[in-house]
Design a protein around this motif. Structure first.
Motif, PDB file in Angstrom:
ATOM      1  N   ILE A 152       0.852  -1.162  -0.005  1.00 21.98           N
ATOM      2  CA  ILE A 152      -0.125  -0.053   0.055  1.00 21.98           C
ATOM      3  C   ILE A 152       0.851   1.251   0.127  1.00 21.98           C
ATOM      4  O   ILE A 152       0.604   2.108  -0.609  1.00 21.98           O
ATOM      5  N   ARG A 153       1.894   1.261   0.826  1.00 25.89           N
ATOM      6  CA  ARG A 153       2.815   2.461   0.819  1.00 25.89           C
ATOM      7  C   ARG A 153       3.562   2.587  -0.475  1.00 25.89           C
ATOM      8  O   ARG A 153       3.605   3.716  -0.981  1.00 25.89           O
ATOM      9  N   ALA A 154       3.978   1.504  -1.143  1.00 22.18           N
ATOM     10  CA  ALA A 154       4.555   1.884  -2.297  1.00 22.18           C
ATOM     11  C   ALA A 154       3.638   2.355  -3.236  1.00 22.18           C
ATOM     12  O   ALA A 154       4.184   3.119  -4.230  1.00 22.18           O
ATOM     13  N   GLU A 155       2.569   1.595  -3.340  1.00 19.73           N
ATOM     14  CA  GLU A 155       1.500   2.075  -4.301  1.00 19.73           C
ATOM     15  C   GLU A 155       1.165   3.742  -4.103  1.00 19.73           C
ATOM     16  O   GLU A 155       1.033   4.542  -4.986  1.00 19.73           O
ATOM     17  N   GLN A 156       1.319   4.248  -2.803  1.00 26.14           N
ATOM     18  CA  GLN A 156       0.910   5.606  -2.271  1.00 26.14           C
ATOM     19  C   GLN A 156       1.988   6.268  -2.910  1.00 26.14           C
ATOM     20  O   GLN A 156       1.739   7.455  -3.678  1.00 26.14           O
ATOM     21  N   VAL A 157       3.163   5.976  -2.516  1.00 23.23           N
ATOM     22  CA  VAL A 157       4.503   6.477  -3.303  1.00 23.23           C
ATOM     23  C   VAL A 157       4.226   6.659  -4.818  1.00 23.23           C
ATOM     24  O   VAL A 157       4.687   7.869  -5.183  1.00 23.23           O
ATOM     25  N   GLU A 158       4.115   5.688  -5.464  1.00 26.81           N
ATOM     26  CA  GLU A 158       4.041   5.907  -6.854  1.00 26.81           C
ATOM     27  C   GLU A 158       2.825   6.762  -7.345  1.00 26.81           C
ATOM     28  O   GLU A 158       3.108   7.313  -8.516  1.00 26.81           O
ATOM     29  N   ASN A 159       1.923   6.664  -6.530  1.00 29.13           N
ATOM     30  CA  ASN A 159       0.764   7.560  -6.932  1.00 29.13           C
ATOM     31  C   ASN A 159       1.030   8.757  -6.782  1.00 29.13           C
ATOM     32  O   ASN A 159       0.619   9.866  -7.561  1.00 29.13           O
ATOM     33  N   GLN A 160       1.644   9.286  -5.589  1.00 26.97           N
ATOM     34  CA  GLN A 160       2.311  10.759  -5.554  1.00 26.97           C
ATOM     35  C   GLN A 160       3.059  11.232  -6.700  1.00 26.97           C
ATOM     36  O   GLN A 160       3.280  12.213  -7.052  1.00 26.97           O
ATOM     37  N   ARG A 161       4.037  10.054  -6.943  1.00 20.08           N
ATOM     38  CA  ARG A 161       5.180  10.387  -8.169  1.00 20.08           C
ATOM     39  C   ARG A 161       4.171  10.855  -9.340  1.00 20.08           C
ATOM     40  O   ARG A 161       4.385  11.798 -10.138  1.00 20.08           O
ATOM     41  N   LEU A 162       3.214   9.952  -9.646  1.00 21.47           N
ATOM     42  CA  LEU A 162       2.414  10.211 -10.774  1.00 21.47           C
ATOM     43  C   LEU A 162       1.663  11.454 -10.841  1.00 21.47           C
ATOM     44  O   LEU A 162       1.388  11.964 -11.793  1.00 21.47           O
ATOM     45  N   LEU A 163       1.156  11.902  -9.504  1.00 23.64           N
ATOM     46  CA  LEU A 163       0.245  13.042  -9.266  1.00 23.64           C
ATOM     47  C   LEU A 163       1.115  14.301  -9.684  1.00 23.64           C
ATOM     48  O   LEU A 163       0.760  15.206 -10.414  1.00 23.64           O
ATOM     49  N   ARG A 164       2.407  14.079  -9.166  1.00 25.33           N
ATOM     50  CA  ARG A 164       3.374  15.163  -9.122  1.00 25.33           C
ATOM     51  C   ARG A 164       3.592  15.345 -10.815  1.00 25.33           C
ATOM     52  O   ARG A 164       3.720  16.568 -11.271  1.00 25.33           O
ATOM     53  N   GLU A 165       3.975  14.301 -11.569  1.00 18.53           N
ATOM     54  CA  GLU A 165       4.271  14.431 -12.880  1.00 18.53           C
ATOM     55  C   GLU A 165       2.997  14.763 -13.681  1.00 18.53           C
ATOM     56  O   GLU A 165       2.914  15.810 -14.837  1.00 18.53           O
TER      57      GLU A 165
END
Length: 387
Positions: A152-165
């Motif tokens: 879940i945390r890895a997905e959140q980190v990835e989602n935050q990265r995608l959101l920033r992009e």
């Protein structure tokens, strides 16, 4: 740390209840005179509290081992429920913060330690085997919880990265659109106003040359220059209004639409506002959408259209508002060079695209079309949007 504030609060409550159960167990054991076990249990409880406070303060690698040590201590004063709960929590946090390998080593150590403790207390192979099987199941659950939290945390980190992009890409697109719009506006302003100013300059220059030889012609050129100056001033006023449309934040519904329509009437446009049905209470977002649609439509007419008449019609349906803005000629969109055939939808610039996206967010629709008379903007949204 745990992924969300809610998860941290839930685990805080869990740890608090476990500590309370440990204290209750210690009181029961003390009543039986088992003071050594009471001491070990209370010491384990203190270690658990210290470990959890350390984890909540960000010391994520120190907390899991301390929790395991404290859990072993609490096992001396309870029947195993409290200590096993602490051990599951410790394993889950260890997998979350350190990794699965560390969790597997810790789980193995826990199972062996508990088996040795059971053997020392009960002295029965059957009891040891039964307890060990149960401990393996519980430790496996702890590892699974840790892996789930880690995923879940890895997905959140990835989602935050995608959101920033995505935000960066949207900001870049906005800047490009705005830069293109500014360049287009500059060209149109230069061509329209520059042409008029050139005519004024030529008329005045000719009047200066023929003055004294042909005064009548000179005065005629001055009058032509005066007419062109008035035309240039009107053209400039239209552009100022188009680039800086008025805002009426204190008005809502038809009153707000009538106010913005009135502010554009001074530019030479004939703007009519009509409604069908009983006016309904608009939500904040619905009211803002209607206001922006009219504002964007009138602004586009001023900047990019030869139209001189605009009709704004609001149809009140059951729970919905349908708004239409129709002009009598000109190109579609914000500076779109060519208009589509009648009845065909058109892609506008940034403002019209924003209206389309906003309509979808509110559960409605928005489209721009061209008919035989001119350009038509149509929007439909629920009246309670953003209440």
């Amino acid at each position: 740390m745990l992924t969300t504030r809610r998860a941290r609060i839930l685990v805080d409550v869990f740890v608090g209840l476990q500590v309370l159960l440990t204290l209750v167990s210690a009181v029961i054991v003390a009543a039986e005179g088992m003071w050594r076990e009471v001491g070990l249990g209370l010491a384990g409880t203190v270690v658990v509290i210290v470990a959890w406070v350390s984890y909540r303060r960000g010391r994520s690698r120190v907390a899991p081992p301390l929790l395991l040590v404290g859990a072993f201590g609490t096992a001396f004063t309870d029947t195993g429920v409290v200590s096993v709960g602490f051990m599951m929590l410790a394993l889950a946090i260890m997998v979350l913060e350190v990794g699965l390998r560390a969790g597997l080593w810790a789980a193995g150590a826990v199972v062996v330690g508990l088996a040795a403790l059971t053997w020392s207390v009960r002295e029965s192979w059957a009891a040891v085997l039964f307890q060990t099987i149960g401990n393996v199941v519980v430790m496996t659950l702890g590892l699974i919880v840790g892996l789930t939290l880690r995923q879940i945390r890895a997905e959140q980190v990835e989602n935050q990265r995608l959101l920033r992009e995505l935000r960066a890409a949207i900001d870049t697109e906005k800047e490009l659109m705005l830069a293109d719009e500014r360049a287009r506006s500059a060209r149109e302003l230069h061509d329209g106003l520059g042409h008029r100013l050139t005519l004024i300059s030529m008329s005045l220059e000719y009047a200066r040359r023929v003055r004294g030889r042909d005064d009548a012609q000179a005065w005629s050129e001055v009058e032509n220059a005066q007419v062109e100056a008035k035309d240039a001033l009107a053209y400039m006023r239209r552009w100022v209004r188009a680039l800086n449309p008025p805002r009426e934040p204190n008005l809502e519904g038809i009153a707000a639409l009538e106010a913005i329509a009135d502010s554009f009437r001074g530019t030479g446009l004939t703007v009519r506002v009509a409604q069908n049905g009983d006016e309904q209470q608009l939500g904040k977002d619905a009211s803002l959408f209607a206001y922006r649609l009219v504002q964007e439509g009138l602004t586009n007419v001023l900047r990019h259209s030869a139209a001189d008449q605009v009709a704004i019609t609001v149809n009140w349906r059951e729970g919905r508002m349908e708004i239409e803005l129709r002009d009598n000629g000109g190109a579609v969109g914000e500076g779109t060079p060519e208009s589509p055939p009648p009845g065909q939808a058109a892609d506008g610039g940034f403002g019209l695209r924003s209206l389309s996206e906003r309509a979808r967010e509110l559960g409605g629709s928005f489209e721009v079309k061209r008919d035989d008379d001119g350009v038509v903007l149509q929007g439909s949204i629920p009246v309670g949007s953003g209440v």
